[in-house]
Write a protein that holds these residues in place. Structure first.
Motif, mmCIF file in Angstrom:
data_model
loop_
_atom_site.group_PDB
_atom_site.id
_atom_site.type_symbol
_atom_site.label_atom_id
_atom_site.label_comp_id
_atom_site.label_asym_id
_atom_site.label_seq_id
_atom_site.Cartn_x
_atom_site.Cartn_y
_atom_site.Cartn_z
ATOM 1 N N LEU A 185 -0.906 -8.589 -5.410
ATOM 2 C CA LEU A 185 -1.073 -8.817 -4.199
ATOM 3 C C LEU A 185 -1.168 -10.147 -3.566
ATOM 4 N N PHE A 186 -1.620 -10.594 -4.391
ATOM 5 C CA PHE A 186 -1.712 -12.814 -4.524
ATOM 6 C C PHE A 186 0.228 -12.664 -4.394
ATOM 7 N N ALA A 187 0.961 -12.077 -5.052
ATOM 8 C CA ALA A 187 2.334 -13.280 -5.537
ATOM 9 C C ALA A 187 2.818 -12.889 -3.474
ATOM 10 N N SER A 188 2.111 -12.182 -3.421
ATOM 11 C CA SER A 188 3.025 -11.197 -2.292
ATOM 12 C C SER A 188 2.293 -12.480 -0.680
ATOM 13 N N MET A 189 1.431 -12.799 -0.728
ATOM 14 C CA MET A 189 0.931 -13.586 -0.420
ATOM 15 C C MET A 189 1.427 -14.852 0.746
ATOM 16 N N ASP A 190 1.483 -15.153 2.350
ATOM 17 C CA ASP A 190 2.128 -16.516 2.696
ATOM 18 C C ASP A 190 2.390 -17.631 1.498
ATOM 19 N N ASN A 191 0.472 -17.897 1.298
ATOM 20 C CA ASN A 191 -0.387 -18.808 0.924
ATOM 21 C C ASN A 191 0.121 -18.374 -0.619
ATOM 22 N N LYS A 192 0.465 -18.431 -1.636
ATOM 23 C CA LYS A 192 0.496 -17.525 -2.479
ATOM 24 C C LYS A 192 -0.187 -18.394 -3.945
ATOM 25 N N ILE A 193 -0.831 -17.351 -5.008
ATOM 26 C CA ILE A 193 -2.284 -17.861 -5.249
ATOM 27 C C ILE A 193 -1.555 -18.197 -6.649
ATOM 28 N N THR A 194 -1.775 -19.629 -6.978
ATOM 29 C CA THR A 194 -1.175 -19.681 -8.570
ATOM 30 C C THR A 194 -2.384 -20.708 -8.893
ATOM 31 N N ILE A 195 -2.228 -21.519 -10.502
ATOM 32 C CA ILE A 195 -2.751 -21.885 -10.941
ATOM 33 C C ILE A 195 -3.382 -23.237 -10.374
ATOM 34 N N GLY A 196 -4.577 -23.677 -10.069
ATOM 35 C CA GLY A 196 -4.989 -24.258 -9.725
ATOM 36 C C GLY A 196 -5.467 -24.358 -8.093
ATOM 37 N N SER A 197 -4.382 -23.146 -7.380
ATOM 38 C CA SER A 197 -5.201 -22.834 -5.727
ATOM 39 C C SER A 197 -6.548 -22.911 -5.753
ATOM 40 N N ARG A 198 -7.125 -22.961 -4.599
ATOM 41 C CA ARG A 198 -8.366 -22.409 -4.266
ATOM 42 C C ARG A 198 -8.285 -22.328 -2.463
ATOM 43 N N PHE A 199 -9.322 -20.806 -2.992
ATOM 44 C CA PHE A 199 -9.537 -19.928 -1.987
ATOM 45 C C PHE A 199 -10.643 -19.279 -1.792
ATOM 46 N N ARG A 200 -11.086 -18.659 -0.414
ATOM 47 C CA ARG A 200 -12.084 -17.881 -0.020
ATOM 48 C C ARG A 200 -11.681 -17.170 0.182
ATOM 49 N N PRO A 201 -12.534 -15.999 -0.415
ATOM 50 C CA PRO A 201 -12.008 -13.698 0.236
ATOM 51 C C PRO A 201 -11.480 -13.780 1.445
ATOM 52 N N GLY A 202 -12.577 -14.528 2.658
ATOM 53 C CA GLY A 202 -12.889 -14.401 3.942
ATOM 54 C C GLY A 202 -11.382 -14.516 4.324
ATOM 55 N N GLU A 203 -10.693 -15.330 3.704
ATOM 56 C CA GLU A 203 -8.420 -16.041 3.877
ATOM 57 C C GLU A 203 -7.864 -14.759 3.608
ATOM 58 N N ILE A 204 -8.909 -14.644 2.457
ATOM 59 C CA ILE A 204 -6.933 -13.032 1.782
ATOM 60 C C ILE A 204 -7.411 -12.092 2.741
ATOM 61 N N ALA A 205 -8.880 -12.201 2.863
ATOM 62 C CA ALA A 205 -9.127 -11.148 4.058
ATOM 63 C C ALA A 205 -8.165 -11.087 6.011
ATOM 64 N N GLU A 206 -8.950 -11.977 5.979
ATOM 65 C CA GLU A 206 -8.527 -11.937 7.472
ATOM 66 C C GLU A 206 -6.421 -12.172 7.271
ATOM 67 N N GLU A 207 -5.676 -12.696 5.957
ATOM 68 C CA GLU A 207 -4.501 -12.332 6.402
ATOM 69 C C GLU A 207 -4.346 -10.772 5.981
ATOM 70 N N CYS A 208 -4.785 -10.209 5.292
ATOM 71 C CA CYS A 208 -4.209 -8.089 4.674
ATOM 72 C C CYS A 208 -4.332 -7.971 6.440
ATOM 73 N N ASN A 209 -5.684 -8.452 6.892
ATOM 74 C CA ASN A 209 -6.081 -7.993 8.033
ATOM 75 C C ASN A 209 -5.227 -7.752 9.098
ATOM 76 N N ALA A 210 -4.257 -9.254 9.115
ATOM 77 C CA ALA A 210 -2.642 -9.500 10.121
ATOM 78 C C ALA A 210 -2.123 -9.006 10.094
ATOM 79 N N ASN A 211 -2.376 -8.126 8.480
ATOM 80 C CA ASN A 211 -0.272 -7.750 7.794
ATOM 81 C C ASN A 211 -0.489 -6.508 6.955
ATOM 82 N N VAL A 212 0.152 -5.665 7.953
ATOM 83 C CA VAL A 212 -0.456 -4.117 7.726
ATOM 84 C C VAL A 212 0.195 -3.666 5.727
#
Length: 201
Positions: free
Chosen positions: A96-123
């Motif tokens: 899942l992390f590797a498939s996102m537009d903003n890939k999550i890698t070492i040092g990445s910063r994110f909020r759960p809401g951001e991931i949830a929003e992207e997942c909600n917009a992408n089937v």
């Protein structure tokens, strides 16, 4: 043999209490002085002394790419196999992390809401998230929160700000990627020597 005989750093007990729980000490960790503990272990003199001391109590310090962790000496193969099975739950998370537009890698910063929003917009991403076997997942946001809780407990993420739910990806995330690759090799070859030295706790 006493700890004093090894001329150990005063943080030895703190280092042991972290890594004996199966957690990592990463160079980019800031909570609870993790980066300070990393620097202490990374000092060559300290490393040699700590390694000798922990070997006496059947632990070995393993060095990764900017992180440290414990492996156990002479652990039965049956225990190694159980631990490999536990890592299988991370395969879908890493996918899942590797498939996102903003890939999550070492040092990445994110909020759960951001991931949830992207997942909600992408089937496709939504399907990946929904198939991850977790428990309290009535909403996409709660499912991502649960993933973050799991990864924080296993010290792959660090909660930087509780109010904004901001997480940072630890250097130890590389370990997770290495183990998942080793699981794939293990499954294909049946050779569990591939996994030796990668399994901790």
């Amino acid at each position: 043999m006493l700890a004093e005989d090894f001329n150990l750093p005063k943080q030895t007990h703190e280092i042991f209490s972290v890594m004996a729980r199966g957690n990592f000490i990463s160079s980019n960790g800031t909570r609870d002085g993790m980066n300070r503990l990393y620097d202490i272990i990374n000092n060559p003199d300290n490393f040699d002394r700590l390694q000798a001391y922990f070997n006496v109590i059947r632990y070995n310090i393993e060095r990764g790419n900017n992180f440290f962790y414990f492996s156990k000496l002479n652990e039965p193969n049956s225990e190694l196999e159980k631990k490999l099975e536990r890592f299988e739950r991370y395969i879908d998370i890493i996918d899942l992390f590797a498939s996102m537009d903003n890939k999550i890698t070492i040092g990445s910063r994110f909020r759960p809401g951001e991931i949830a929003e992207e997942c909600n917009a992408n089937v496709r991403l939504k399907q990946k998230l929904q198939k991850i076997p977790l428990y309290r997942s009535e909403t996409l946001h709660n499912k991502v929160r649960e993933i973050c809780d799991l990864m924080s407990r296993d010290s792959y993420l660090e909660l930087e700000d509780e109010k904004t739910e901001s997480y940072k990806v630890m250097d130890s995330y590389n370990y997770l990627l290495d183990v998942i690759n080793s699981v794939a090799i293990y499954d294909e070859t049946g050779d569990n020597d591939t996994a030796q030295g990668l399994i901790y706790n």
